[in-house]
Design a protein around this motif. Structure first.
Motif, PDB file in Angstrom:
ATOM      1  N   GLY A  52       5.972   2.640  -0.881  1.00 46.60           N
ATOM      2  CA  GLY A  52       5.263   3.793  -1.431  1.00 46.60           C
ATOM      3  C   GLY A  52       4.436   3.409  -2.638  1.00 46.60           C
ATOM      4  N   GLU A  53       4.904   2.407  -3.388  1.00 48.93           N
ATOM      5  CA  GLU A  53       4.156   1.949  -4.562  1.00 48.93           C
ATOM      6  C   GLU A  53       2.841   1.297  -4.135  1.00 48.93           C
ATOM      7  OE1 GLU A  53       2.504  -0.413  -7.599  1.00 48.93           O
ATOM      8  OE2 GLU A  53       3.456  -1.324  -5.846  1.00 48.93           O
ATOM      9  N   TYR A  54       2.876   0.550  -3.033  1.00 46.75           N
ATOM     10  CA  TYR A  54       1.640  -0.040  -2.523  1.00 46.75           C
ATOM     11  C   TYR A  54       0.647   1.054  -2.134  1.00 46.75           C
ATOM     12  CZ  TYR A  54       4.216  -4.474  -2.083  1.00 46.75           C
ATOM     13  OH  TYR A  54       4.947  -5.612  -2.318  1.00 46.75           O
ATOM     14  N   LYS A  55       1.143   2.053  -1.428  1.00 50.76           N
ATOM     15  CA  LYS A  55       0.260   3.142  -0.991  1.00 50.76           C
ATOM     16  C   LYS A  55      -0.329   3.901  -2.172  1.00 50.76           C
ATOM     17  CE  LYS A  55       2.814   3.883   3.336  1.00 50.76           C
ATOM     18  NZ  LYS A  55       4.019   3.065   3.091  1.00 50.76           N
ATOM     19  N   SER A  56       0.445   4.011  -3.261  1.00 41.49           N
ATOM     20  CA  SER A  56      -0.036   4.749  -4.433  1.00 41.49           C
ATOM     21  C   SER A  56      -1.209   4.057  -5.113  1.00 41.49           C
ATOM     22  CB  SER A  56       1.108   4.935  -5.441  1.00 41.49           C
ATOM     23  OG  SER A  56       1.446   3.704  -6.073  1.00 41.49           O
TER      24      SER A  56
END
Length: 290
Positions: A95-99
C-alpha cells in the motif's frame, strides 16, 4: 499488511478436509495469489482447483488457498516463517508503494488498482536465470511447459507431505554436462544452447551466483550480462525477480508499447526511486490482462 493467526485443526477449504494436519492461516491485504500466478514473474505456480494454487520453488512444494483476504498455507509454521513468508514478500507494505503514485497519472493509478494484489517474489537466482533465458520470444504457457519438462527430466523427484509427487528444479551441474542441443527435447528450441552454456559457466565457477547475490543492482546486472544469451531485459528480470532489486525496470514489448503511449518523455523513475520494479509489474500485468 498482515494479520497473523496460527492454529492446528482440519482445513475446511475445498477438499482440504482430507489433508488433516497443520496449516498456517493469514489475513493478507494487497495480496492476490491468482494475480501473482499470472503476472509473468514465476512459472511453477499453477491453479489446481478453485482458489487453490500449487507452488514449486527450487525443491520446495506448497499449496495455497485464498478466499478474499484469507489465505491458507499448507505447510508447517516453521516452513512458513523460514521460507514462504519471505518468498511471497509478505512483510512489505505494498500500500505504501501505491501511495507514491502521482494521482494525476490516471494510467498508473488504474494499473496499480488492477494489479493491486501483486507482490514481487523472492525467487531462486539460478532458477530465474534459466526461466528468463527460456522466456525470450516465448509466451507464459510455453515457458511453463518448458520448465516443467526440464524439471521432470533432470530435476530430483520429490514427494510433498500430502503425497504429491513433484520435481525439484534441476541444478546447474545437472544441465552443464548436456550437449548444447539436448534441451530441444524439452521444447526449448534454440534456447537450449543458452541454458546449457550458462549452466557450464555457473558449474565451472566462471560466474559465481553467491557473488552476484551480494552485488548492488548495477554490478549484478553487468555480471549477469556475461552469461551467454542474457541481454539487458533478461538481466533486469533476473535482478528484479531473483535478487529483489526493485530499481530494475525490465522493458519488453508490452512495457515498450505502454511507455510510448503513456510516457513519451520517459517513465518518471525518479519519483519511484527504489520501487521502479513494482510499478513495472503493475504496468506489465495491466497491459497483459486488462
Amino acid at each position: 499488511m498482515v494479520k497473523a493467526e496460527r492454529f492446528y485443526e482440519d482445513c475446511v477449504y475445498g477438499d482440504c478436509d482430507r489433508r488433516n494436519g497443520l496449516y498456517v492461516k493469514r489475513i493478507l491485504e494487497s495480496f492476490d495469489i491468482e494475480q501473482i500466478c499470472n503476472s509473468g514473474q514465476c512459472f511453477r505456480m499453477t491453479r489446481i482447483e478453485g482458489g487453490t494454487y500449487e507452488v514449486i520453488a527450487g525443491d520446495r512444494y506448497l499449496e495455497v488457498t485464498q478466499s478474499g483476504d484469507e489465505c491458507i498455507f499448507r505447510c508447517t509454521d516453521s516452513e512458513y516463517e523460514d521460507f514462504w513468508k519471505h518468498y511471497f514478500d509478505l512483510e512489505t507494505d505494498y500500500g505504501e508503494y501505491k501511495s507514491r503514485i502521482n494521482p494525476k497519472d490516471q494510467y498508473l493509478m488504474n494499473a496499480a488498482e488492477f494489479g493491486r494484489g501483486i507482490h514481487i517474489l523472492n525467487q531462486d537466482l539460478w532458477e530465474m536465470i534459466v526461466s528468463f533465458l527460456i522466456s525470450q520470444q516465448n509466451n507464459i504457457v510455453r515457458i511453463r511447459r518448458c520448465i516443467r519438462n526440464i524439471s521432470e527430466k533432470y530435476g530430483e523427484k520429490k514427494t510433498a507431505a500430502n503425497g504429491t509427487v513433484y520435481h525439484a528444479f534441476p541444478t546447474a551441474e545437472a544441465l552443464a554436462v548436456l550437449g548444447e542441443d539436448a534441451l530441444k527435447e524439452c521444447n526449448l528450441g534454440y534456447r537450449s544452447k543458452y541454458v546449457v552454456r550458462t549452466a557450464r559457466s555457473i558449474a565451472n565457477g566462471e560466474v559465481s551466483l553467491d557473488a552476484v547475490r551480494a552485488m548492488p543492482y548495477q554490478e549484478a546486472k553487468e555480471e549477469l550480462l556475461k552469461l551467454f544469451g542474457v541481454g539487458v531485459k533478461v538481466a533486469d528480470c533476473i535482478c528484479l525477480f531473483a535478487l529483489h532489486q526493485l530499481e530494475a525496470f525490465p522493458v519488453d514489448t508490452h512495457i515498450n508499447q505502454a511507455l510510448k503511449k503513456h510516457y513519451p518523455k520517459g517513465f518518471p523513475k525518479r519519483r519511484y526511486k527504489g520501487c521502479e520494479g513494482v510499478m513495472q509489474q503493475y504496468i506489465f500485468y495491466y497491459e497483459l490482462l486488462a
